[in-house]
Write a protein that holds these residues in place. Structure first.
Motif, mmCIF file in Angstrom:
data_model
loop_
_atom_site.group_PDB
_atom_site.id
_atom_site.type_symbol
_atom_site.label_atom_id
_atom_site.label_comp_id
_atom_site.label_asym_id
_atom_site.label_seq_id
_atom_site.Cartn_x
_atom_site.Cartn_y
_atom_site.Cartn_z
ATOM 1 N N VAL A 253 0.833 -1.207 0.000
ATOM 2 C CA VAL A 253 0.000 0.000 0.000
ATOM 3 C C VAL A 253 0.866 1.255 0.000
ATOM 4 N N ALA B 257 -1.574 -2.424 -4.375
ATOM 5 C CA ALA B 257 -2.251 -1.779 -3.249
ATOM 6 C C ALA B 257 -3.690 -2.267 -3.131
ATOM 7 N N HIS C 234 -4.888 6.601 -0.053
ATOM 8 C CA HIS C 234 -4.174 6.279 -1.286
ATOM 9 C C HIS C 234 -4.599 7.240 -2.385
#
Length: 760
Positions: free
Chosen positions: A177, A210, A241
């Motif tokens: 991530v 991710a 994100h």
């Protein structure tokens, strides 16, 4: 010549395969005797591996067979095959793009076999499999890798938590991530949706890994394998994100929604029934197509039936590390990229922010300024926005920050220029906000809002009465004297007042219904055969001034300790004795009922405990509720019914306090009871089936009811329902048009005469 050489090569390959298959079984039976044969195959494998590294298409089939053979017998020769797993892993990771699909699948399956034989550890296997998930394009191989990862972690944590493996895997997922966090937030609004795709393969790889990290963590949480704060931190990082797809998947995890961003489940969860029927109509009609359509429709119906209510993932929200910083980062992202995010995505962020604020009692005051621009009744999805606003307020929110919001709600939603549904939604939203922070309401505004209880619309009346009932309980001082009600007036007579902002409730005094608990405990004692004298004997010996102990026993129990020096500490307990006598005197002067209500004495009522535990209070509430229900059954008066309703509402609020997840409200709480909600598909089908009960498959019952002999309707009955264009050219209509004034008068007179005869 070339054909003969190829034929010889095929024959040699078949001979080698025939030699390898029985050799595998012989080696497993006696590894020492067949070590030389194995070394020959091992050398042959190394030579082919060098050729295979330069050209992956040459000797591919022979290479796969040798890999399968060595994987099967690797446990018999661990020293010779020590580098074999690392060779397979490096080949997969470095040359994955040039390998054929069959070769990839063979290498992955042999790595899993080596893990099952304990040749490699779970960490080594997962380090090889995690990078393959975002790179593979085969759905079957991707599904196999995913199931392998989940099952391996689940089996490792089956008996006890494998902390070493969990820490290593969580570190890998967090790194997956984290690697894409430095990219720019693009957004998903309008034309920018097409720009959401990364520009190069490296960025695309980071996005996919991710996404897979979030998916695997969610799946392990759902299966109950990971329930710690570290797994929550992985998905919490995914909320920030730069790619909105990863953000949405992370947000849905905390919101507890069934929306799936999983590429494996995307085709199954979003089944378009109408599209399936349309495709079946335009395609060729075959029996296999009908069976396939029937199977897809059955699967979609089963998933729709098994889909439960949406609940927030409250346990994950509680495990957030530093929720104040998490909430502030959510608000900063929401405020910074307001023009880039779509409305649906912004509502997702606002929902999570509001639930975190309500659960942890955070103060992100800028959120209330931000949300005010969406508090317009014309705004799309305004019920969800109102729910978000109400959930973000709690008892520690400053009233000065909420007062402008309540003014905006009243100005936009509660006025005669909008529909009744809008007014009801506005009043319900104000009530939910005021329930959490009653000091944010202004007295003049409250007086205007509760006047809507006189409205002719039932939804508006119910919403206004709910607001009035709320302030009768929490702060009757803001109401006029005639609007406070009987209970609030009695509260004023006793001198009770609401707690100011920031103050907590004190200890319970004058507990209502304490005699019910006393009678219940006495009844239990009588059923067990314990009387009052036995209860007194149980307390005997606890009193300090008890006369049961003799002086001789005291002398035996206590020892005289001599002093070593003249400067010993001298303790004078005369003051304590005087204080004890004063306390005893004051306690004797207190009335009997008051001492019981304040839980100060035990001798007066032996069946009542001196200290009430939470279980005792829960029992007391149940007894009060049972007594109120019994009073309603016996008397049936309005006062008893109101008392029962108040106790039921109090019990519901207590259950909400014990389970904070129930404190989250829904859009139905804001919209309130509506006159007639639009029926969904299941309700419409049920209505149709109900209308078909007792009816033949074809035909109508018209003209056949209440008759001895079945018959159809008469021509006169049919003529009444004929369209006007069918009877315009009939003789009856044309004669009426051409009738003279004399004929019209004669017909009117005859009609009046007949009417008089019918009345008489």
């Amino acid at each position: 010549m070339i054909r003969a050489w190829r034929t010889w090569q095929v024959v040699e390959h078949v001979a080698k395969c025939r030699r390898v298959a029985p050799l595998q079984n012989l080696i497993k039976r006696d590894p020492v005797s067949y070590k030389e044969e194995f070394l020959q195959q091992w050398n042959h494998y190394n030579s082919i591996r060098q050729i295979f590294k330069t050209n992956a298409n040459e000797q591919a089939q022979h290479y796969k067979e040798l890999v399968n053979f060595i994987s099967q017998v690797s446990t018999c020769y661990p020293r010779e095959t020590a580098e074999f797993p690392s060779q397979l892993s490096s080949l997969l990771l470095q040359s994955y793009g040039v390998l054929s699909p069959d070769t990839r699948k063979t290498l992955v399956q042999n790595l899993v076999m080596l893990r099952n034989k304990d040749v490699i550890s779970s960490i080594e296997l997962l380090k090889s499999l995690f990078p393959l998930l975002p790179r593979t394009s085969s759905s079957s191989l991707r599904s196999y890798i995913r199931k392998t990862i989940l099952s391996d972690i689940k089996v490792a944590n089956l008996r006890s938590q494998n902390h070493k493996l969990n820490r290593a895997v969580q570190a890998m997922l967090f790194g997956m991530v984290e690697r894409g966090m430095s990219a720019e937030v693009i957004g998903d609004k309008g034309k920018l949706r097409a720009m959401n795709t990364p520009t190069n393969d490296q960025d695309n790889h980071h996005v996919d890994e991710a996404m897979w990290a979030v998916i695997l963590t969610k799946e392990l949480w759902k299966k109950g394998v990971w329930t710690d704060a570290k797994s929550v931190s992985i998905i919490a990082q995914g909320c920030f994100h730069p790619i909105t797809k990863v953000q949405s998947a992370s947000l849905y995890f905390f919101l507890g929604s069934e929306e799936s961003e999983d590429p494996e489940d995307e085709d199954d969860d979003n089944v378009n029934v109408k599209a399936l029927h349309h495709r079946r109509e335009i395609n060729k009609k075959t029996r296999s197509g009908d069976n396939k359509l029937r199977k897809q429709l059955k699967t979609a119906k089963k998933k729709l039936h098994n889909k439960g209510p949406t609940l927030a993932n409250f346990s994950a929200i509680q495990l957030l590390h530093d929720p104040q910083t998490f909430g502030e980062k959510l608000y900063d992202m929401l405020n910074t990229y307001d023009k880039r995010f779509s409305l649906d995505h912004k509502i997702l962020i606002m929902q999570l922010l509001s639930r975190v604020m309500g659960s942890h009692k955070l103060c992100v005051l800028g959120f209330y300024t931000y949300i005010m621009k969406y508090l317009v009744y014309r705004q799309l999805r305004v019920p969800s926005i109102l729910v978000t606003l109400a959930q973000s307020v709690h008892d520690l929110t400053p009233p000065d920050a909420i007062t402008p919001v309540i003014r905006k709600l009243a100005h936009e939603f509660v006025h005669p220029g909008v529909a009744s549904e809008v007014i009801a939604a506005g009043l319900n939203a104000i009530r939910e906000v005021s329930r959490r922070q009653p000091w944010a309401m202004e007295e003049d505004l409250l007086s205007d809002l509760i006047e809507y209880r006189k409205s002719k619309d039932k939804t508006v009346t119910a919403a206004a009465r709910g607001l009035l009932r709320l302030y009768r309980e929490v702060n009757p001082n803001m109401l006029k004297r005639r609007e406070r009600g009987k209970e609030a007036a009695l509260g004023f007579a006793t001198g009770s007042a609401p707690l100011p902002y920031g103050h907590s409730a004190e200890a319970a005094v004058n507990i209502e219904g304490l005699s019910l608990l006393e009678d219940h405990l006495q009844k239990l004692r009588e059923e067990e055969g314990v009387n009052e004298e036995d209860d007194e004997s149980m307390w005997r010996g606890w009193d300090v001034d008890s006369d049961d102990s003799s002086d001789s026993s005291d002398e035996e129990e206590w020892m005289n300790v001599g002093s070593d020096s003249d400067n010993d500490l001298v303790i004078d307990d005369s003051d304590d004795e005087n204080d004890q006598k004063n306390d005893t005197t004051e306690q004797a002067e207190v009335p009997k009922e008051h001492s019981v209500s304040t839980l100060a004495t035990t001798k007066a009522r032996p069946f009542l405990p001196s200290i009430l535990t939470p279980a005792d209070f829960a029992l007391l509430n149940d007894l009060r509720l049972q007594a109120a229900a019994k009073a309603v059954e016996t008397t049936g008066g309005s006062k008893a019914k109101r008392k029962l309703a108040e106790l039921e509402a109090a019990a519901k609020s207590r259950s909400a306090d014990q389970n904070p997840q129930d404190e989250f409200i829904s859009e139905n709480d804001i919209l309130g009871p509506r006159k007639k909600v639009k029926a969904d598909y299941a309700e419409r089908v049920a209505s149709i089936q109900k209308g078909r009960e007792g009816r033949d498959k074809f035909g109508s019952h018209k003209g056949k009811q209440n008759k001895a002999m079945p018959s159809s309707s008469t021509n006169r009955e049919k003529a009444r329902n004929k369209p006007i264009m069918m009877v315009l050219s009939s003789g009856t209509v044309r004669s009426k048009k051409k009738a003279s004034l004399r004929e019209k008068q004669r017909k009117l007179r005859a009609h009046i005469t007949r009417s008089k005869k019918v009345r008489h």
